[in-house]
Design a protein around this motif. Structure first.
Motif, mmCIF file in Angstrom:
data_model
loop_
_atom_site.group_PDB
_atom_site.id
_atom_site.type_symbol
_atom_site.label_atom_id
_atom_site.label_comp_id
_atom_site.label_asym_id
_atom_site.label_seq_id
_atom_site.Cartn_x
_atom_site.Cartn_y
_atom_site.Cartn_z
ATOM 1 N N LEU A 113 0.811 -1.218 0.000
ATOM 2 C CA LEU A 113 0.000 0.000 0.000
ATOM 3 C C LEU A 113 0.845 1.269 0.000
ATOM 4 O O LEU A 113 0.470 2.273 -0.617
ATOM 5 N N LEU A 114 1.979 1.245 0.674
ATOM 6 C CA LEU A 114 2.862 2.409 0.639
ATOM 7 C C LEU A 114 3.435 2.621 -0.763
ATOM 8 O O LEU A 114 3.500 3.751 -1.256
ATOM 9 N N ARG A 115 3.847 1.542 -1.398
ATOM 10 C CA ARG A 115 4.456 1.666 -2.738
ATOM 11 C C ARG A 115 3.405 2.000 -3.795
ATOM 12 O O ARG A 115 3.670 2.738 -4.743
ATOM 13 N N GLY A 116 2.198 1.434 -3.658
ATOM 14 C CA GLY A 116 1.105 1.774 -4.566
ATOM 15 C C GLY A 116 1.291 1.324 -5.991
ATOM 16 O O GLY A 116 0.638 1.858 -6.905
ATOM 17 N N ALA A 117 2.144 0.348 -6.221
ATOM 18 C CA ALA A 117 2.482 -0.032 -7.600
ATOM 19 C C ALA A 117 1.999 -1.419 -7.988
ATOM 20 O O ALA A 117 2.189 -1.826 -9.142
ATOM 21 N N TYR A 118 1.376 -2.131 -7.069
ATOM 22 C CA TYR A 118 1.112 -3.547 -7.322
ATOM 23 C C TYR A 118 -0.342 -3.875 -7.629
ATOM 24 O O TYR A 118 -0.693 -5.045 -7.741
ATOM 25 N N LEU A 119 -1.197 -2.871 -7.738
ATOM 26 C CA LEU A 119 -2.615 -3.116 -7.967
ATOM 27 C C LEU A 119 -3.046 -2.710 -9.372
ATOM 28 O O LEU A 119 -4.234 -2.566 -9.638
ATOM 29 N N ARG A 120 -2.086 -2.559 -10.270
ATOM 30 C CA ARG A 120 -2.402 -2.105 -11.641
ATOM 31 C C ARG A 120 -1.974 -3.120 -12.696
ATOM 32 O O ARG A 120 -1.776 -2.771 -13.862
ATOM 33 N N SER A 121 -1.846 -4.372 -12.288
ATOM 34 C CA SER A 121 -1.394 -5.398 -13.240
ATOM 35 C C SER A 121 -2.315 -5.509 -14.451
ATOM 36 O O SER A 121 -1.857 -5.685 -15.584
ATOM 37 N N ALA A 126 -3.178 -4.940 -20.227
ATOM 38 C CA ALA A 126 -4.030 -4.467 -21.316
ATOM 39 C C ALA A 126 -3.305 -3.501 -22.244
ATOM 40 O O ALA A 126 -3.898 -3.000 -23.207
ATOM 41 N N GLY A 127 -2.020 -3.230 -21.978
ATOM 42 C CA GLY A 127 -1.242 -2.368 -22.853
ATOM 43 C C GLY A 127 -1.019 -0.970 -22.338
ATOM 44 O O GLY A 127 -0.305 -0.179 -22.964
ATOM 45 N N ALA A 128 -1.617 -0.633 -21.209
ATOM 46 C CA ALA A 128 -1.378 0.699 -20.625
ATOM 47 C C ALA A 128 0.022 0.735 -20.019
ATOM 48 O O ALA A 128 0.640 -0.296 -19.757
ATOM 49 N N TRP A 129 0.512 1.936 -19.803
ATOM 50 C CA TRP A 129 1.865 2.079 -19.265
ATOM 51 C C TRP A 129 1.858 3.214 -18.237
ATOM 52 O O TRP A 129 2.391 4.312 -18.473
ATOM 53 N N GLU A 132 4.312 6.978 -14.962
ATOM 54 C CA GLU A 132 4.360 8.228 -14.217
ATOM 55 C C GLU A 132 3.478 8.163 -12.977
ATOM 56 O O GLU A 132 3.874 8.587 -11.881
ATOM 57 N N ALA A 133 2.269 7.595 -13.135
ATOM 58 C CA ALA A 133 1.331 7.522 -12.014
ATOM 59 C C ALA A 133 1.854 6.642 -10.888
ATOM 60 O O ALA A 133 1.513 6.851 -9.720
ATOM 61 N N LEU A 134 2.692 5.661 -11.236
ATOM 62 C CA LEU A 134 3.183 4.709 -10.246
ATOM 63 C C LEU A 134 4.607 4.992 -9.797
ATOM 64 O O LEU A 134 5.242 4.157 -9.162
#
Length: 321
Positions: A113-121, A126-129, A132-134
């Motif tokens: 939750l602190l890193r906030g980078a692991y919930l966007r798999s 789907a091809g998004a990148w 910047e948001a992460l």
């Protein structure tokens, strides 16, 4: 031969060890059928449960020969302790056996939750990148962890957090400020609201009693740091779920992880259902392969010893307090 009823799942090796000396009725779905459970208890000497069997006065009355209840876990809010004491029924929880499992769950979810980078798999697949948001996640090192409830599990969480470079503060009215546990863990004892005010991560480790019901209520949640993270592996009812969901939707909190709920399973229409940045798990923080083996083995040993030699007076006394 004395009879033991086991109404929820238990490690098979521990069940097997009990079967060598006792008449064991093991059905992990028995808690779902209270009438059948009561019938099984009619001639039983011991009952072993987890957290879904409600050990009420009425259930105890169905087992007039009961002298022992084993609890495969540490929480006791599903047991009527006063009724157990009145009937001279000793209660044996698995104190300490799942502390490591819970502590690792807390630290793992805090890092996610602190890193906030692991919930966007799904987005990346789907091809998004969303690079910047992460790219603005936070490190655990240098952040402040508030441990609310500083018993065995809370102390284990503090030790793991300190190893990651986190500053640990805590609150526990049962642990005076000069208690050795604060010094040995490197944590600082504070009043509840002071600990919450400093926290980047809040983790709850308190039992559910009148004094802790909604301990983290809407007012306290509203006063947390913007971007704080909340984790509850203690008991549902110790925080206001609706207020937490609102704080997540309004992005006042960065995330939360809940393993316990006021109603379990989570009912339809729960305010938590569509809250963002929320990890929900089904009361399994203390359940790992290793913890299951330790918990089951410990409870089996204690129940067997009590049935063979009698329960120690100290345990009976502790249950009545």
């Amino acid at each position: 031969m004395k009879k033991i009823v086991i109404s929820e799942f238990m490690d098979e090796a521990a069940v097997h060890s009990l079967r060598q000396r006792f008449d064991v009725r093991f059905d992990p779905t028995l808690f779902l059928e209270p009438s059948r459970l009561a019938a099984e208890l009619a001639d039983a000497h011991a009952l072993i449960v987890r957290n879904r069997t409600q050990v009420t006065a009425a259930l105890l009355d169905a087992g007039p020969q009961l002298s022992v209840v084993g609890r495969l876990g540490v929480g006791l809010d599903n047991l009527d302790l006063a009724a157990c004491a009145a009937r001279n029924v000793a209660v044996f929880p698995a104190t300490g056996a799942n502390a490591q499992a819970v502590a690792e769950y807390v630290i793992a979810t805090a890092l996610v939750l602190l890193r906030g980078a692991y919930l966007r798999s799904a987005d990346v697949a789907a091809g998004a990148w969303p690079r910047e948001a992460l790219s603005n996640g936070r490190e655990a090192a240098g952040s402040v962890l508030a441990v609310i409830g500083f018993g065995g599990i809370g102390q284990r969480v503090a030790a793991l957090a300190r190893a990651l470079g986190m500053t640990v503060v805590g609150y526990d009215p049962q642990q005076p400020a000069d208690a050795p546990c604060w010094r040995s863990s490197g944590a600082r004892a504070l009043p509840l609201d002071d600990a919450l005010a400093l926290a980047d991560v809040v983790t709850l480790h308190v039992p559910l009693v009148d004094a802790t019901r909604n301990l983290l209520d809407g007012e306290r949640i509203a006063r947390l740091k913007r971007g704080a993270v909340v984790i509850n592996t203690a008991r549902g009812g110790t925080l206001d779920e609706r207020a937490l969901a609102v704080a997540l939707r309004e992005q006042r909190l960065a995330g939360a992880a809940l393993d316990v709920f006021a109603d379990e399973p989570l009912p339809p229409g729960s305010p938590l259902a569509d809250a963002p940045n929320l990890i929900l798990t089904p009361h399994i923080a203390g359940l790992t392969k290793e913890a299951n083996e330790r918990v089951s083995s410990l409870v089996a040993e204690r129940v067997a010893a009590a049935l063979t030699h009698g329960a120690p007076d100290a345990m009976r006394s502790a249950v009545s307090n």
